[in-house]
Scaffold this motif. Structure first.
Motif, PDB file in Angstrom:
ATOM      1  N   SER A   1     -10.675   3.055  -1.850  1.00 40.07           N
ATOM      2  CA  SER A   1      -9.342   3.614  -2.470  1.00 40.07           C
ATOM      3  C   SER A   1      -8.299   2.890  -1.692  1.00 40.07           C
ATOM      4  O   SER A   1      -8.318   3.365  -0.236  1.00 40.07           O
ATOM      5  N   PHE A   2      -7.373   2.388  -2.296  1.00 41.64           N
ATOM      6  CA  PHE A   2      -6.230   1.486  -1.578  1.00 41.64           C
ATOM      7  C   PHE A   2      -5.170   2.593  -1.166  1.00 41.64           C
ATOM      8  O   PHE A   2      -4.587   2.593  -0.207  1.00 41.64           O
ATOM      9  N   GLY A   3      -5.278   3.709  -2.085  1.00 42.06           N
ATOM     10  CA  GLY A   3      -4.338   4.987  -1.725  1.00 42.06           C
ATOM     11  C   GLY A   3      -4.767   5.855  -0.805  1.00 42.06           C
ATOM     12  O   GLY A   3      -3.995   6.437  -0.189  1.00 42.06           O
TER      13      GLY A   3
ATOM     14  N   ALA B   1      -7.042   5.569   1.664  1.00 44.23           N
ATOM     15  CA  ALA B   1      -7.180   5.146   2.971  1.00 44.23           C
ATOM     16  C   ALA B   1      -5.930   5.115   3.490  1.00 44.23           C
ATOM     17  O   ALA B   1      -4.893   4.839   3.169  1.00 44.23           O
ATOM     18  N   ARG B   2      -5.634   5.630   4.962  1.00 46.91           N
ATOM     19  CA  ARG B   2      -4.671   5.724   5.664  1.00 46.91           C
ATOM     20  C   ARG B   2      -3.933   4.274   6.081  1.00 46.91           C
ATOM     21  O   ARG B   2      -2.935   4.382   6.156  1.00 46.91           O
ATOM     22  N   ARG B   3      -4.683   3.695   6.839  1.00 51.68           N
ATOM     23  CA  ARG B   3      -4.039   2.364   7.468  1.00 51.68           C
ATOM     24  C   ARG B   3      -4.856   1.292   6.953  1.00 51.68           C
ATOM     25  O   ARG B   3      -4.172   0.339   6.393  1.00 51.68           O
ATOM     26  N   ALA B   4      -6.061   1.158   7.226  1.00 51.90           N
ATOM     27  CA  ALA B   4      -6.840  -0.220   6.745  1.00 51.90           C
ATOM     28  C   ALA B   4      -7.036  -0.016   5.159  1.00 51.90           C
ATOM     29  O   ALA B   4      -8.329   0.524   4.768  1.00 51.90           O
ATOM     30  N   ARG B   5      -6.368  -0.437   4.372  1.00 50.93           N
ATOM     31  CA  ARG B   5      -6.380  -0.166   2.851  1.00 50.93           C
ATOM     32  C   ARG B   5      -7.439  -1.427   2.185  1.00 50.93           C
ATOM     33  O   ARG B   5      -6.846  -2.668   2.270  1.00 50.93           O
ATOM     34  N   PRO B   6      -8.641  -0.893   1.547  1.00 53.46           N
ATOM     35  CA  PRO B   6      -9.351  -2.088   1.164  1.00 53.46           C
ATOM     36  C   PRO B   6      -8.910  -2.723  -0.288  1.00 53.46           C
ATOM     37  O   PRO B   6      -8.298  -2.302  -0.843  1.00 53.46           O
ATOM     38  N   TYR B   7      -8.928  -4.092  -0.294  1.00 53.90           N
ATOM     39  CA  TYR B   7      -8.715  -5.003  -1.364  1.00 53.90           C
ATOM     40  C   TYR B   7      -9.616  -5.982  -1.615  1.00 53.90           C
ATOM     41  O   TYR B   7     -10.032  -6.689  -0.318  1.00 53.90           O
ATOM     42  N   LEU B   8      -9.666  -6.466  -2.618  1.00 53.73           N
ATOM     43  CA  LEU B   8     -10.732  -7.866  -2.598  1.00 53.73           C
ATOM     44  C   LEU B   8      -9.965  -9.102  -3.231  1.00 53.73           C
ATOM     45  O   LEU B   8      -8.936  -8.945  -3.881  1.00 53.73           O
TER      46      LEU B   8
ATOM     47  N   SER C   1      -8.201  -0.666  -6.270  1.00 57.66           N
ATOM     48  CA  SER C   1      -8.580   0.273  -6.825  1.00 57.66           C
ATOM     49  C   SER C   1      -7.961   1.487  -6.424  1.00 57.66           C
ATOM     50  O   SER C   1      -7.923   1.487  -5.130  1.00 57.66           O
ATOM     51  N   ASP C   2      -7.821   2.498  -7.266  1.00 58.80           N
ATOM     52  CA  ASP C   2      -7.568   4.025  -6.644  1.00 58.80           C
ATOM     53  C   ASP C   2      -6.230   3.802  -5.696  1.00 58.80           C
ATOM     54  O   ASP C   2      -6.327   4.445  -4.781  1.00 58.80           O
ATOM     55  N   VAL C   3      -5.213   3.387  -6.256  1.00 58.29           N
ATOM     56  CA  VAL C   3      -4.117   3.392  -5.441  1.00 58.29           C
ATOM     57  C   VAL C   3      -3.473   5.064  -5.613  1.00 58.29           C
ATOM     58  O   VAL C   3      -2.711   5.430  -4.799  1.00 58.29           O
ATOM     59  N   HIS C   4      -3.779   5.749  -6.737  1.00 56.09           N
ATOM     60  CA  HIS C   4      -3.355   7.233  -7.056  1.00 56.09           C
ATOM     61  C   HIS C   4      -1.931   7.546  -6.978  1.00 56.09           C
ATOM     62  O   HIS C   4      -1.426   8.202  -5.860  1.00 56.09           O
ATOM     63  N   LEU C   5      -1.030   6.526  -7.517  1.00 58.94           N
ATOM     64  CA  LEU C   5       0.392   7.048  -7.376  1.00 58.94           C
ATOM     65  C   LEU C   5       0.752   8.233  -8.036  1.00 58.94           C
ATOM     66  O   LEU C   5       0.251   8.157  -9.335  1.00 58.94           O
TER      67      LEU C   5
ATOM     68  N   LEU D   1     -13.689  -9.272   0.944  1.00 58.69           N
ATOM     69  CA  LEU D   1     -13.387  -7.805   1.003  1.00 58.69           C
ATOM     70  C   LEU D   1     -12.477  -7.490   2.273  1.00 58.69           C
ATOM     71  O   LEU D   1     -12.876  -8.081   3.417  1.00 58.69           O
ATOM     72  N   ARG D   2     -11.222  -7.687   2.031  1.00 54.67           N
ATOM     73  CA  ARG D   2     -10.297  -7.226   3.202  1.00 54.67           C
ATOM     74  C   ARG D   2      -9.749  -6.043   3.332  1.00 54.67           C
ATOM     75  O   ARG D   2      -9.942  -5.186   2.522  1.00 54.67           O
ATOM     76  N   ARG D   3      -8.845  -5.858   4.254  1.00 51.95           N
ATOM     77  CA  ARG D   3      -8.233  -4.564   4.763  1.00 51.95           C
ATOM     78  C   ARG D   3      -6.624  -5.056   4.995  1.00 51.95           C
ATOM     79  O   ARG D   3      -6.305  -5.909   5.654  1.00 51.95           O
ATOM     80  N   PHE D   4      -5.858  -4.159   4.235  1.00 46.81           N
ATOM     81  CA  PHE D   4      -4.384  -4.254   4.685  1.00 46.81           C
ATOM     82  C   PHE D   4      -4.005  -3.248   5.468  1.00 46.81           C
ATOM     83  O   PHE D   4      -3.988  -2.080   5.491  1.00 46.81           O
TER      84      PHE D   4
END
Length: 381
Positions: free
Chosen positions: A354-356, A358-365, A8-12, A375-378
């Motif tokens: 917010s995937f967008g 977040a600077r480093r550990a970007r959350p996703y499910l 969610s909330d990639v904010h491109l 719930l993971r972090r990229f």
């Protein structure tokens, strides 16, 4: 039912989100055989100029983020499904023209592989929506109200009418500032341009208060949403009463109340400060005559300055409460939101943050085929 990624909330946007876009493209190369759900605010359509359609804004954003477009085309080409939910910043995806531009740009091998939902989607026992309906400043008059510039929630309207034209992106999420801090920050960040930006803010703020006073025009969207709800019930087979109960869980939108709009835009603080300054000046020249109003103005001013501003805390708690009510209403095992930009997990509820942003550990499910989730972090490199 395939395992599915949810973010969610990639904010491109046209001028921002490049790092988030590159991270998204890399994420899809690591999960080549999972379906994908965007849970809202994928695109910052509210920053586009009013002189162009939201479909044109979307085309320019996708052209600016070619790695994202290429990655999504490849992901669809591998036989995966992509579902896009609207958030408050990309609610225009509910328009047929804007959704059509997305379909045209991503070129899915079959139309049903890419779908844009108007409100929510379900994955087995999981219920997924953006979550802005539980934030009064960003709630629409109805979850299924048609998108219309001029009838957007307060936060979205500020993005389109003030943040976009002024370029004051640093104020996009300044929900807990104050007039004094805002003025100081404006002069510090924008220097000679600050008076122009401040003037634009007050012009937009007053226009939004006047808009809120025109209740008939805004409440028409609620009636349109109710008609759309009946159509959604007919198409999906979901009980109309259940959908209506789900819709009624939303927060009362700020933009439907002139009083709440005036308060939320800090115009009450500004008015109290101006009254205090005027009364104090008068008291100096005629103390006996002006002391009572000066005391009243001082009291109002101090009261507003001492009131705590806890926007994020209230928003996060409202989302949590709404998630648990949705679980009870729908019998869902898991409710998934985004919107708050604060990743959170507890039994029965996940907020994707917010995937967008977040600077480093970007959350996703990851929703797995067996019904479990993680719930993971990229980690960006």
């Amino acid at each position: 039912m395939k395992s599915t990624l949810v973010l969610s909330d990639v904010h491109l946007g046209e001028g921002h989100g490049r790092d988030a876009g590159c991270a998204l493209a890399r994420l899809l190369t690591e999960h080549t055989h999972k379906d994908l759900i965007f849970a809202g605010d994928t695109f910052d359509l509210t920053l586009g100029p009013k002189t162009e359609s939201t479909g044109e804004t979307l085309c320019r954003i996708l052209a600016h983020h070619e790695p994202v477009r290429a990655a999504l085309r490849a992901h669809l080409g591998r036989g995966n499904r992509v579902t896009v939910l609207p958030g408050n910043h990309d609610a225009a995806l509910k328009q047929e023209e804007t959704a059509g531009e997305l379909l045209k740009s991503l070129e899915p091998p079959r139309d049903e592989a890419l779908s844009v939902r108007d409100w929510f989607t379900n994955f087995g026992p999981a219920h997924i929506q953006h979550g802005h309906l539980y934030d009064a400043d960003n709630a629409f008059a109805h979850p299924l109200a048609p998108f219309r510039i001029g009838a957007e929630p307060l936060g979205t309207a500020l993005m389109r009418d003030f943040v976009g034209p002024s370029g004051a992106l640093s104020f996009a999420h300044a929900h807990e500032t104050s007039p004094v801090r805002g003025l100081v920050r404006a002069f510090r960040e924008f220097g000679p341009r600050a008076p122009q930006i401040i003037l634009l803010y007050f012009r937009v703020a007053l226009a939004l208060c006047l808009r809120a006073a025109r209740k008939d025009e805004l409440h028409a969207d609620e009636q349109e949403g109710e008609r759309a709800l009946k159509e959604l019930a007919r198409k999906t087979g979901l009980p109309e009463e259940q959908l209506r109960a789900l819709a009624e869980l939303r927060e009362s939108p700020t933009h439907l109340s002139a009083k709440e709009t005036w308060h939320r835009l800090y115009l009450d603080q500004v008015s109290a400060g101006a009254l205090f300054t005027f009364a104090a000046t008068q008291a100096l020249s005629n103390p006996g005559l002006s002391l009572p109003p000066a005391l009243v103005a001082t009291g109002l001013f101090i009261k507003r300055k001492l009131e705590p501003i806890d926007y994020h805390e209230r928003m996060n708690e409202a989302a949590r409460q709404a998630a648990h009510k949705i679980r009870e209403l729908l019998g869902a095992e898991l409710v998934v939101f985004g919107h708050t930009h604060s990743a959170h997990e507890e039994p029965g509820y996940v907020n994707l943050g917010s995937f967008g942003v977040a600077r480093r550990a970007r959350p996703y499910l990851v929703l797995r085929e067996d019904g479990h989730h993680e719930l993971r972090r990229f980690e960006a490199t």
